[in-house]
Motif scaffolding. Structure first.
Motif, mmCIF file in Angstrom:
data_model
loop_
_atom_site.group_PDB
_atom_site.id
_atom_site.type_symbol
_atom_site.label_atom_id
_atom_site.label_comp_id
_atom_site.label_asym_id
_atom_site.label_seq_id
_atom_site.Cartn_x
_atom_site.Cartn_y
_atom_site.Cartn_z
ATOM 1 N N SER A 63 0.860 -1.185 0.000
ATOM 2 C CA SER A 63 0.000 0.000 0.000
ATOM 3 C C SER A 63 0.896 1.234 0.000
ATOM 4 N N GLN A 64 0.401 2.317 -0.619
ATOM 5 C CA GLN A 64 1.193 3.542 -0.698
ATOM 6 C C GLN A 64 0.547 4.659 0.103
ATOM 7 N N VAL A 65 1.389 5.488 0.688
ATOM 8 C CA VAL A 65 0.931 6.594 1.514
ATOM 9 C C VAL A 65 1.640 7.866 1.072
ATOM 10 N N ILE A 66 0.880 8.934 0.859
ATOM 11 C CA ILE A 66 1.481 10.247 0.671
ATOM 12 C C ILE A 66 1.306 11.011 1.975
ATOM 13 N N LEU A 67 2.410 11.294 2.644
ATOM 14 C CA LEU A 67 2.369 12.053 3.886
ATOM 15 C C LEU A 67 2.379 13.544 3.570
ATOM 16 N N ASN A 68 1.432 14.270 4.120
ATOM 17 C CA ASN A 68 1.424 15.719 3.977
ATOM 18 C C ASN A 68 2.454 16.321 4.930
ATOM 19 N N ALA A 69 2.618 17.628 4.850
ATOM 20 C CA ALA A 69 3.627 18.307 5.664
ATOM 21 C C ALA A 69 3.367 18.128 7.156
ATOM 22 N N ASN A 70 4.459 18.134 7.940
ATOM 23 C CA ASN A 70 4.383 18.073 9.401
ATOM 24 C C ASN A 70 3.547 16.882 9.860
ATOM 25 N N SER A 71 3.882 15.713 9.359
ATOM 26 C CA SER A 71 3.104 14.511 9.654
ATOM 27 C C SER A 71 4.024 13.355 10.010
ATOM 28 N N THR A 72 3.479 12.416 10.777
ATOM 29 C CA THR A 72 4.216 11.211 11.161
ATOM 30 C C THR A 72 3.322 9.999 11.002
ATOM 31 N N LEU A 73 3.815 8.996 10.302
ATOM 32 C CA LEU A 73 3.126 7.724 10.131
ATOM 33 C C LEU A 73 3.796 6.692 11.013
ATOM 34 N N ARG A 74 2.992 5.915 11.739
ATOM 35 C CA ARG A 74 3.555 4.911 12.636
ATOM 36 C C ARG A 74 2.819 3.588 12.471
ATOM 37 N N ILE A 75 3.587 2.503 12.304
ATOM 38 C CA ILE A 75 3.032 1.155 12.284
ATOM 39 C C ILE A 75 3.878 0.277 13.202
ATOM 40 N N LEU A 76 3.303 -0.838 13.641
ATOM 41 C CA LEU A 76 4.069 -1.792 14.426
ATOM 42 C C LEU A 76 5.094 -2.479 13.537
ATOM 43 N N LYS A 77 6.249 -2.817 14.096
ATOM 44 C CA LYS A 77 7.291 -3.458 13.302
ATOM 45 C C LYS A 77 6.850 -4.824 12.787
ATOM 46 N N ASP A 78 5.973 -5.507 13.549
ATOM 47 C CA ASP A 78 5.473 -6.804 13.092
ATOM 48 C C ASP A 78 4.095 -6.651 12.453
ATOM 49 N N TRP A 79 3.900 -5.555 11.754
ATOM 50 C CA TRP A 79 2.615 -5.199 11.138
ATOM 51 C C TRP A 79 2.069 -6.330 10.269
ATOM 52 N N ASN A 80 2.929 -6.958 9.478
ATOM 53 C CA ASN A 80 2.483 -8.020 8.573
ATOM 54 C C ASN A 80 1.960 -9.247 9.304
ATOM 55 N N ASP A 81 2.377 -9.416 10.560
ATOM 56 C CA ASP A 81 1.987 -10.603 11.314
ATOM 57 C C ASP A 81 0.690 -10.414 12.096
ATOM 58 N N LYS A 82 0.151 -9.195 12.086
ATOM 59 C CA LYS A 82 -1.055 -8.904 12.851
ATOM 60 C C LYS A 82 -2.307 -9.297 12.065
#
Length: 354
Positions: A161-180
């Motif tokens: 999946s693709q994400v375009i982050l706008n200005a002054n933004s932070t994206l966070r996922i768990l490191k084991d995201w694929n296993d959830k």
């Protein structure tokens, strides 16, 4: 701003602060806080804004828990060592912290036998706590992507999946995201998501710090969440919006063109043109009777500028049309022309006057 090529996938845009389930902390004891992974992360990473904002906000809502939180934080902060080893002094200081918990003092004075049992349990807790703390420091659970003021960035998630982050933004996922079992995303700021469908129909869920969650049912939508308000606009397809109301969870099935605004445990729903809220992904702004006040908000959120307005009534002026999203300086020049105002800049401070 860079030009981004987004594939014709399902698309989402939203802002989120932090992922922790707020309700579970209400009944936490000192030991519960000490052994909680996200609490440990906050203590061991004080420079990380996300957990700091979460815990400070949570304490404002639950001031009765501040004493327990401070005691638990003091226990963790008393660990001062290197190379993941504890000296005799470290252990002594840590044990002293545990012995000074209020529950311990009450047990000592009123039930000596029970106090001894509690000491034994505390010793086990100490061992588990230190082990967990060391492990947590070595293996941070989050993978994070960040954009600076005035910057956009394209991120490819582990499922493509693709994400375009706008200005002054932070994206966070768990490191084991694929296993959830669920694909859960947390975001600060704003982002536009093009989400890939998985063969196992793995759910995709977005969350905000005010308890709002969005379950993706195959759609394109925009979510904006800064300060005290969450706004969700559905462009196409279908989403289920879960809102934390005063005493229950309100579920809203949205249709294309719906906008739901949630603030202060209340919401309102109306029909809008979704293009007005997603044009930023094409590096432009579409103005439809847009007020100067809204533009000032964008200057603060997306460019980190301090804005001073000589006459507050100027904020009520509106314009229609479109503007390309460029540098802050270019945007200021366009605003001055569109609103017919004098706009000057000195460092990061902007002054607006007639």
């Amino acid at each position: 701003m860079r030009n981004h090529q987004v594939p014709p996938l399902k698309a989402y845009s939203f802002k989120i602060l932090d992922p922790r389930p707020v309700k579970k902390y209400v009944n936490f004891s000192v030991n519960d806080f000490v052994t909680d992974d996200y609490f440990q992360y906050w203590v061991s990473h004080p420079a990380d804004e996300s957990p700091r904002v979460f815990w400070e906000g949570w304490l404002q809502q639950h001031p009765e828990k501040r004493e327990d939180v401070e005691e638990a934080r003091a226990i963790l902060e008393s660990i001062r060592f290197s190379n993941h080893t504890l000296s005799h002094e470290d252990l002594t200081q840590l044990w002293d912290r545990i012995r000074n918990i209020d529950n311990d003092r009450e047990l000592k004075s009123h039930q000596p036998g029970l106090a001894r049992a509690w000491y034994a349990a505390a010793a086990v807790t100490l061992i588990l706590m230190v082990s967990a703390f060391f492990l947590f420091q070595r293996q941070e659970p989050w993978k994070e992507y960040h954009t600076a003021y005035g910057e956009t960035r394209t991120v490819v998630l582990p499922d493509n999946s693709q994400v375009i982050l706008n200005a002054n933004s932070t994206l966070r996922i768990l490191k084991d995201w694929n296993d959830k079992a669920d694909r859960e995303i947390w975001l600060e700021g704003e982002a536009f998501f093009s989400v890939v469908h998985t063969k196992t129909n793995q759910p995709f869920r977005v969350r905000t710090d005010d308890g709002v969650s969005v379950d993706v049912l195959g759609t394109m939508f925009n979510v904006y969440k800064r300060t005290l308000k969450t706004t969700v606009i559905l462009k196409s397809g279908q989403i289920r919006l879960n809102l934390p109301m005063a005493e229950s969870q309100e579920k809203i099935l949205m249709k294309p063109g719906d906008m739901v605004e949630f603030k202060g445990k209340k919401y309102k729903k109306e029909e809008v043109d979704p293009q007005l809220y997603t044009a930023w992904t094409q590096n432009k702004i579409i103005l439809n009777h847009t007020s100067l006040g809204e533009m000032v908000r964008m200057l603060r959120d997306n460019y980190g500028l301090e804005v001073k307005v000589a006459d507050a009534t100027l904020l009520e002026q509106t314009v229609s049309g479109s503007m390309p999203l460029a540098s802050a300086e270019d945007l200021l020049q366009q605003m001055a022309k569109a609103f017919q105002l004098k706009i000057t800049r000195e460092g990061s401070t902007i002054t607006i006057e007639e």
